[in-house]
Design a protein around this motif. Structure first.
Motif, PDB file in Angstrom:
ATOM      1  N   ALA A 131       0.811  -1.213   0.000  1.00  0.00           N
ATOM      2  CA  ALA A 131       0.000   0.000   0.000  1.00  0.00           C
ATOM      3  C   ALA A 131       0.845   1.264   0.000  1.00  0.00           C
ATOM      4  CB  ALA A 131      -0.927   0.006   1.221  1.00  0.00           C
ATOM      5  N   SER A 132       2.129   1.166   0.272  1.00  0.00           N
ATOM      6  CA  SER A 132       2.938   2.368   0.465  1.00  0.00           C
ATOM      7  C   SER A 132       3.717   2.788  -0.779  1.00  0.00           C
ATOM      8  CB  SER A 132       3.914   2.166   1.626  1.00  0.00           C
ATOM      9  OG  SER A 132       4.822   1.126   1.331  1.00  0.00           O
ATOM     10  N   ARG A 133       4.022   1.833  -1.661  1.00  0.00           N
ATOM     11  CA  ARG A 133       4.783   2.170  -2.858  1.00  0.00           C
ATOM     12  C   ARG A 133       4.161   1.497  -4.075  1.00  0.00           C
ATOM     13  NH1 ARG A 133      10.888   0.886  -1.351  1.00  0.00           N
ATOM     14  NH2 ARG A 133       9.993  -0.568   0.144  1.00  0.00           N
ATOM     15  N   GLU A 134       4.754   1.715  -5.237  1.00  0.00           N
ATOM     16  CA  GLU A 134       4.162   1.204  -6.462  1.00  0.00           C
ATOM     17  C   GLU A 134       5.184   0.416  -7.264  1.00  0.00           C
ATOM     18  OE1 GLU A 134       4.920   5.153  -9.237  1.00  0.00           O
ATOM     19  OE2 GLU A 134       2.983   4.821  -8.281  1.00  0.00           O
ATOM     20  N   LEU A 135       4.692  -0.473  -8.104  1.00  0.00           N
ATOM     21  CA  LEU A 135       5.549  -1.185  -9.043  1.00  0.00           C
ATOM     22  C   LEU A 135       5.519  -0.414 -10.356  1.00  0.00           C
ATOM     23  CD1 LEU A 135       7.190  -3.426 -10.288  1.00  0.00           C
ATOM     24  CD2 LEU A 135       5.123  -4.754 -10.522  1.00  0.00           C
ATOM     25  N   THR A 136       6.541   0.393 -10.574  1.00  0.00           N
ATOM     26  CA  THR A 136       6.706   1.117 -11.827  1.00  0.00           C
ATOM     27  C   THR A 136       8.139   0.911 -12.272  1.00  0.00           C
ATOM     28  OG1 THR A 136       5.114   2.786 -11.098  1.00  0.00           O
ATOM     29  CG2 THR A 136       6.486   3.339 -12.991  1.00  0.00           C
ATOM     30  N   PHE A 137       8.333   0.338 -13.444  1.00  0.00           N
ATOM     31  CA  PHE A 137       9.686  -0.018 -13.857  1.00  0.00           C
ATOM     32  C   PHE A 137       9.896   0.370 -15.318  1.00  0.00           C
ATOM     33  CE2 PHE A 137       6.873  -3.605 -14.415  1.00  0.00           C
ATOM     34  CZ  PHE A 137       7.142  -4.068 -15.696  1.00  0.00           C
ATOM     35  N   PRO A 138      11.137   0.667 -15.709  1.00  0.00           N
ATOM     36  CA  PRO A 138      11.416   1.031 -17.103  1.00  0.00           C
ATOM     37  C   PRO A 138      11.066  -0.115 -18.044  1.00  0.00           C
ATOM     38  CG  PRO A 138      13.278   1.552 -15.673  1.00  0.00           C
ATOM     39  CD  PRO A 138      12.345   0.703 -14.869  1.00  0.00           C
ATOM     40  N   ASN A 139      10.483   0.211 -19.176  1.00  0.00           N
ATOM     41  CA  ASN A 139      10.202  -0.840 -20.144  1.00  0.00           C
ATOM     42  C   ASN A 139      11.470  -1.196 -20.918  1.00  0.00           C
ATOM     43  OD1 ASN A 139      10.559   1.222 -21.988  1.00  0.00           O
ATOM     44  ND2 ASN A 139       8.410   1.381 -22.564  1.00  0.00           N
ATOM     45  N   VAL A 140      11.347  -2.196 -21.751  1.00  0.00           N
ATOM     46  CA  VAL A 140      12.473  -2.693 -22.546  1.00  0.00           C
ATOM     47  C   VAL A 140      12.278  -2.243 -23.989  1.00  0.00           C
ATOM     48  CG1 VAL A 140      13.659  -4.753 -23.380  1.00  0.00           C
ATOM     49  CG2 VAL A 140      12.793  -4.672 -21.030  1.00  0.00           C
ATOM     50  N   THR A 141      13.354  -1.805 -24.632  1.00  0.00           N
ATOM     51  CA  THR A 141      13.304  -1.400 -26.046  1.00  0.00           C
ATOM     52  C   THR A 141      14.461  -2.038 -26.793  1.00  0.00           C
ATOM     53  OG1 THR A 141      14.619   0.587 -25.592  1.00  0.00           O
ATOM     54  CG2 THR A 141      12.216   0.826 -25.505  1.00  0.00           C
ATOM     55  N   GLY A 142      14.382  -1.967 -28.114  1.00  0.00           N
ATOM     56  CA  GLY A 142      15.507  -2.385 -28.947  1.00  0.00           C
ATOM     57  C   GLY A 142      15.473  -3.813 -29.416  1.00  0.00           C
ATOM     58  N   GLU A 143      14.467  -4.594 -29.009  1.00  0.00           N
ATOM     59  CA  GLU A 143      14.388  -5.979 -29.466  1.00  0.00           C
ATOM     60  C   GLU A 143      13.610  -6.046 -30.776  1.00  0.00           C
ATOM     61  OE1 GLU A 143      12.766  -8.470 -26.455  1.00  0.00           O
ATOM     62  OE2 GLU A 143      14.463  -8.215 -25.090  1.00  0.00           O
ATOM     63  N   ASP A 144      14.082  -6.869 -31.689  1.00  0.00           N
ATOM     64  CA  ASP A 144      13.385  -7.048 -32.959  1.00  0.00           C
ATOM     65  C   ASP A 144      12.051  -7.748 -32.729  1.00  0.00           C
ATOM     66  OD1 ASP A 144      15.420  -5.863 -34.363  1.00  0.00           O
ATOM     67  OD2 ASP A 144      16.465  -7.769 -34.733  1.00  0.00           O
ATOM     68  N   ILE A 145      11.119  -7.507 -33.620  1.00  0.00           N
ATOM     69  CA  ILE A 145       9.819  -8.160 -33.536  1.00  0.00           C
ATOM     70  C   ILE A 145       9.972  -9.648 -33.834  1.00  0.00           C
ATOM     71  CG2 ILE A 145       7.512  -8.309 -34.545  1.00  0.00           C
ATOM     72  CD1 ILE A 145       7.613  -5.361 -35.079  1.00  0.00           C
ATOM     73  N   ASN A 146       9.416 -10.482 -32.956  1.00  0.00           N
ATOM     74  CA  ASN A 146       9.395 -11.926 -33.151  1.00  0.00           C
ATOM     75  C   ASN A 146       7.931 -12.328 -33.273  1.00  0.00           C
ATOM     76  OD1 ASN A 146       9.405 -14.702 -32.953  1.00  0.00           O
ATOM     77  ND2 ASN A 146      10.796 -14.792 -31.201  1.00  0.00           N
TER      78      ASN A 146
END
Length: 486
Positions: free
Chosen positions: A40-55
């Motif tokens: 309840a006190s903090r949040e799950l917010t994390f950087p996304n991932v980029t640069g991977e080719d589409i599979n």
């Protein structure tokens, strides 16, 4: 060990690092998933991932798993868990979705339940089995939960996929995906894969949105810590399932301490982060990364506490006739510390048998105890090593009696004075006239004087006795009053 939470959205907390971006083989990605939990006190917010080719190889309802992030949860309280997942360009880097910040498409798939987070990645179903024949699982059969919210809830996929969702077209502007576990049980693990199809830098956020609702489950925040859990006390040589974790570990090794050699010795074949112990002892877990380098080591001690208590005695703080007493349990401990034990106080209120008066508590001190007969039961918090004190007899007197012949409170006498045959007990009326001298352990006063029934009123008594709280049993005198009620 139910609390009603305020009507707000409660966010999640996570420990994360650059391990969100995976360079190892795909079949190791699920084993290096990061933990998260409801908080309840903090949040799950994390950087996304980029640069991977589409599979474009399908995985469940997803056509592609581009820019994937892996997470896992462990269930604490059972029930339903509902999460919102969303992604946006965090222009001011405050991990909050602010007005004007552009949202991005986010997709996910989740599997479970499992008994551990460290599962072989090839057991995660890649397709669905709508006819339930166990053959030819195909991604094409999997359904987007946006189209059919009950598909995964009712397990119509017939696999270990728990939920799956994606935005069907960019024009749909569906920026929040909903992940549901309908009936999670304590100790279960679930693995979640979240993708960033747009390949734009931003952040991904998860929120458990039903924490304030009835029958809501919760997640176990202890998994955020690396290493092993705290030392464990057991009642006998139990077989225990233990799991540890180290960031970036793809292989593990368990060892057992050899008291004779003074060193840890590897346990053959114990190369997973979970292990079933064979009994009390000191166990060690070490984790290794994909290159074989050690990334962490921790140990845990398992102790059999069946005979950790040998006896329990007590002290009483106040002298007799104080009216209210403080009883302190004094355990004799063979294994463990005082905080490892709990204490219960039983009372014999009617003279016909002992019943629980104060339930088990961590403190050995019981306050505001009235006079009477008691005993203390002490046990280890693991639930064993139970011992009982001798009967505790506290001197006192009834505040009233009702000599009406109904068999209850028909006579008046001191409580627990029968152990002092030399005590002298006198009863007076309000004017100081001696009405009766009664003997310890006798039938008590029946409310008469020379055969005459005395009226309802207040009466006085004086007792001369030896103080049992004094080691020298010094002689004391105490006076008090009580009521006769007809």
């Amino acid at each position: 060990m139910a609390k009603v939470l305020p009507q707000i959205v409660l966010l999640l907390v996570v420990v994360f690092s650059n391990s969100n971006i995976y360079s190892q083989d795909e079949d190791l990605e699920c084993r290096t998933a990061n933990p998260f939990c409801s908080d309840a006190s903090r949040e799950l917010t994390f950087p996304n991932v980029t640069g991977e080719d589409i599979n474009f190889q399908g995985l469940g309802c997803l056509n592609t798993t581009r820019n994937s992030s892996w997470y896992f949860i462990r269930i604490d309280q059972p029930g339903e868990l509902i999460f919102d997942i969303q992604q946006w360009v965090d222009g001011n880097d405050n991990s909050n979705l602010d007005r004007g910040e552009r949202q991005l498409d986010v997709d996910f798939i989740a599997w479970g339940p499992f008994t551990t987070s460290f599962v072989p990645c090839d057991i995660l179903a890649t397709g669905c089995d709508n006819n339930g024949d166990g053959e030819n699982l195909r991604p094409e059969e999997c359904v987007n939960n946006v189209d059919d919210p009950d598909y995964y809830v009712l397990n119509e996929d017939n696999t270990n996929i728990v939920d799956c969702s994606y935005a069907r077209t960019p024009e749909d502007d569906i920026f929040i995906e909903t992940f549901t576990i309908p009936n999670a049980q304590s100790g279960e693990y679930y693995i979640i894969l979240i993708t960033n199809f747009s390949d734009e830098p931003g952040v991904i956020q998860l929120q458990q949105t039903n924490l304030d609702e009835p029958n809501a489950g919760t997640t176990d925040c202890s998994i955020l810590e690396e290493g092993l859990p705290d030392d464990i006390d057991t009642c006998g040589p139990e077989l225990l399932d233990i799991q540890g974790r180290f960031d970036d570990a793809v292989r593990y090794q368990w060892s057992l301490f050899n008291e004779a050699t003074g060193a840890f010795e590897e346990i053959a074949g114990a190369e997973d982060p979970f292990f079933t112990t064979t009994g009390p002892g000191r166990y060690q877990l070490e984790g290794f990364d994909i290159s074989g380098n050690s990334v962490g080591v921790d140990d845990i001690v398992i102790t059999d506490v069946t005979n950790s208590l040998t006896s329990v005695s007590y002290t009483i703080q106040e002298e007799s006739f104080a009216g209210s007493y403080t009883i302190t349990a004094v355990p004799e401990i063979a294994i463990g510390e005082l905080e490892d034990f709990e204490f219960r106080l039983d009372r014999n209120p009617l003279g016909v048998g002992f019943v629980e008066y104060r339930p088990y508590q961590s403190s050995p001190v019981f306050t505001n105890v009235p006079p009477g007969d008691y005993f203390i039961t002490a046990r280890h918090i693991a639930g064993c090593s139970e011992v009982q004190s001798l009967v505790i007899m506290i001197l006192g007197y009834p505040k009233y009696f009702t000599p009406n012949g109904d068999g209850f409170h028909d006579t008046w006498s001191l409580i627990n004075i029968e152990g002092q045959p030399g005590a002298l007990i006198y009863i007076f009326d309000r004017y100081g006239k001696l009405l009766k001298q009664i003997r310890p352990g006798g039938p008590g006063w029946d409310g008469t004087y020379n055969g005459k029934i005395m009226p309802s009123s207040d009466y006085w008594f004086r007792v001369e006795f030896n103080e049992p709280r004094d080691p020298n049993m010094r002689r004391r005198t105490f006076a008090g009053s009580f009521s006769l009620i007809r």
